[in-house]
Design an enzyme around this catalytic site. Structure first.
Site, PDB file in Angstrom:
ATOM      1  CD  GLU A   1      -5.624 -34.118  65.426  1.00 25.59           C
ATOM      2  OE1 GLU A   1      -6.039 -33.897  66.584  1.00 25.59           O
ATOM      3  OE2 GLU A   1      -4.916 -33.304  64.800  1.00 25.59           O
TER       4      GLU A   1
ATOM      5  CB  THR B   1      -6.167 -30.452  69.563  1.00 23.75           C
ATOM      6  OG1 THR B   1      -5.550 -31.168  68.504  1.00 23.75           O
ATOM      7  CG2 THR B   1      -7.436 -31.173  69.971  1.00 23.75           C
TER       8      THR B   1
ATOM      9  CG  HIS C   1      -1.741 -35.687  65.044  1.00 21.72           C
ATOM     10  ND1 HIS C   1      -0.477 -35.317  64.642  1.00 21.72           N
ATOM     11  CD2 HIS C   1      -2.164 -34.730  65.903  1.00 21.72           C
ATOM     12  CE1 HIS C   1      -0.155 -34.181  65.228  1.00 21.72           C
ATOM     13  NE2 HIS C   1      -1.158 -33.800  66.000  1.00 21.72           N
TER      14      HIS C   1
ATOM     15  CG  ASP D   1      -8.557 -31.013  65.587  1.00 22.10           C
ATOM     16  OD1 ASP D   1      -8.518 -31.249  64.354  1.00 22.10           O
ATOM     17  OD2 ASP D   1      -7.681 -31.426  66.385  1.00 22.10           O
ATOM     18  CG  HIS D   2      -6.403 -28.463  63.830  1.00 23.41           C
ATOM     19  ND1 HIS D   2      -5.615 -29.308  63.094  1.00 23.41           N
ATOM     20  CD2 HIS D   2      -6.330 -28.915  65.108  1.00 23.41           C
ATOM     21  CE1 HIS D   2      -5.058 -30.205  63.874  1.00 23.41           C
ATOM     22  NE2 HIS D   2      -5.484 -30.009  65.124  1.00 23.41           N
TER      23      HIS D   2
HETATM   24  C1  GP9 Z   1      -2.728 -34.374  71.260  1.00 27.19           C
HETATM   25  C2  GP9 Z   1      -3.779 -34.206  70.234  1.00 27.19           C
HETATM   26  C3  GP9 Z   1      -3.213 -33.638  68.975  1.00 27.19           C
HETATM   27  O1  GP9 Z   1      -3.192 -34.695  72.516  1.00 27.19           O
HETATM   28  O2  GP9 Z   1      -4.836 -33.471  70.706  1.00 27.19           O
HETATM   29  O3  GP9 Z   1      -2.807 -32.343  69.162  1.00 27.19           O
HETATM   30  P1  GP9 Z   1      -2.567 -31.320  67.971  1.00 27.19           P
HETATM   31  O4  GP9 Z   1      -1.148 -31.492  67.523  1.00 27.19           O
HETATM   32  O5  GP9 Z   1      -3.506 -31.611  66.863  1.00 27.19           O
HETATM   33  O6  GP9 Z   1      -2.822 -30.005  68.599  1.00 27.19           O
HETATM   34 MN    MN Z   2      -5.537 -31.683  66.454  1.00 29.38          MN
END
Ligand code: GP9
Ligand code: MN
Length: 418
Positions: A38, A80, A195, A254-255
């Protein structure tokens, strides 16, 4: 009627790069363990905060893995879920909204579905409610056999922080699921602790926050460090359970985690102004591929999340020549150094094009547009073709006769052939 697919197919075939002979099938029959880290950006790798390593485990793991240090995320508003879309389909997400919500009913040719023909069982594991990002519906469209979501975990206040279950507990409880799974498996683990807004209890803090006074930037480092620890413990458990040697492990960010709203604090940390050039470079996320028995190597080819699907399938010995995808194998000898971000920016070997300005990568300064010019049309063409596939649900016509009569053919299971 699928006739639009013919142009797209020609484009894709013209760009096809044949796999590296040595790497093709290198991980045939192995389990696949993908870990979505994340909000993990590449700038934290081999970097310190307050004199302490931010990712000590990853820094070590890189030494025995293929590490791609010029690998970009290509996500937009779907965050994500966009990264998952890229990973499993090698198509671009949309420039607005989340394709997971808007086009979950489309026909796809995703990795889990392809691997089914090779005897693979597929699952995503993520301790969040199953309908978040519409995942339960989209995973069916991708051909996943199982989604281990919130109800498959014992989640309590004690093992949660911020958005939900802490990564260490998540991985620990996931081991049981892995043990029960049919082999070989293709699995994706989605971490959560790092996150925004990067909350973490004092007791889980392994390093101290940064000191810019910007909470987001300051707190980012301890949560990245926490996830690094969680991955370390998970890999130890994989070894204990005898799953390590039979699996390839793919870690990717992921980003971004730090948005452009925090450029001032980021400038302080990086020791340089966050110009549009630097901002684009900050869109790099780590990609680490561990294959048992292989030595470590850093690969600096310009690449992006769109390249993961062909790269993985080729490692597993699956031919992708007749599939519709925009990425190419990262191990291919003639991989083109060209990565398009979803906002239309692109990166080549020597240049970055963003906000209608062409930058020289060596100096970070704007340069006359000539070096970028040949790629501008190609970048928008590629995004447009990918959008056409999604908006027109064109993969429906993939096995259609008319298309068949051109150059398209259903990808037959072919092992050991390229
Ligand atoms: C939520 C997690 C985070 O299930 O994958 O989501 P994001 O806000 O990073 O898209
Ligand atoms: Mn994410």
């Amino acid at each position: 009627d699928g006739s639009e697919l013919v142009d797209i197919d020609n484009y894709i075939h013209a760009n096809y790069k044949k796999p590296n002979d040595e790497m093709f099938g290198m991980a045939k029959g192995k389990n696949v363990i993908l870990i979505s880290m994340e909000s993990t950006q590449n700038f934290v790798i081999n970097e310190k905060v307050n004199g302490q390593e931010i990712t000590p485990f990853l820094n070590d793991f890189i030494k025995e893995s293929y590490y791609f240090d010029n690998f970009y995320h290509q996500t937009e508003q779907g965050k994500t879920s966009d990264s998952e879309f890229l990973l499993d389909n090698s198509l671009y997400p949309l420039n607005r909204g989340a394709v997971f919500f808007t086009h979950s009913g489309n026909e796809f040719n995703a990795t889990p579905e392809i691997l089914k023909d090779y005897g693979y069982y597929s699952a995503t594991l993520h301790a969040n409610s199953k309908s978040f990002w519409n995942r339960d519906i989209m995973y069916d469209s991708f051909g996943y056999d199982r989604y281990y979501s919130l109800t498959d975990y014992d989640v309590s206040d004690a093992n949660s922080v911020g958005w939900g279950m802490k990564d260490i507990d998540f991985f620990e409880q996931s081991i049981q699921h892995l043990k029960e799974m049919p082999k070989p498996f293709y699995t994706k683990f989605i971490t959560l602790t790092n996150h925004h807004p990067f909350e973490l209890g004092e007791e889980d803090r392994l390093i101290e926050p940064y000191t810019s006074g910007n909470k987001t930037v300051d707190n980012y480092f301890p949560t990245v460090r926490y996830t690094d620890e969680a991955i370390k413990l998970f890999i130890e458990r994989l070894k204990q359970e005898g799953l390590y040697e039979d699996s390839i492990i793919v870690l990717y960010g992921d980003h971004y985690g730090i948005s452009q709203n925090h450029n001032k604090a980021m400038s302080e940390f990086l020791g340089e102004e966050v110009t549009p050039f630097v901002s684009t470079q900050l869109q790099r996320v780590p990609l680490i591929i561990h294959i048992p028995g292989q030595e470590g190597k850093t690969i600096s080819t310009v690449s992006g999340q769109i390249d993961l699907k062909p790269t993985l399938l080729h490692l597993l010995g699956v031919n992708t020549k007749n599939t519709i995808e925009f990425g190419s194998d990262l191990f291919s000898d003639d991989k083109m150094e060209f990565t398009v971000l979803r906002d239309g920016s692109f990166i080549t070997r020597d240049n970055i094009y963003t906000r209608e300005t062409c930058y020289d990568k060596k100096t970070g300064e704007p340069t006359d547009g000539a070096a970028c010019e040949p790629f501008i049309e190609k970048a928008s063409q590629e995004l447009e073709y990918s959008d056409k596939i999604i908006y027109g649900d064109l993969l429906r016509f993939y096995e259609n006769d008319q298309v068949h009569n051109s150059t398209l053919m259903k990808n037959e299971p072919v092992i050991d052939e390229n």
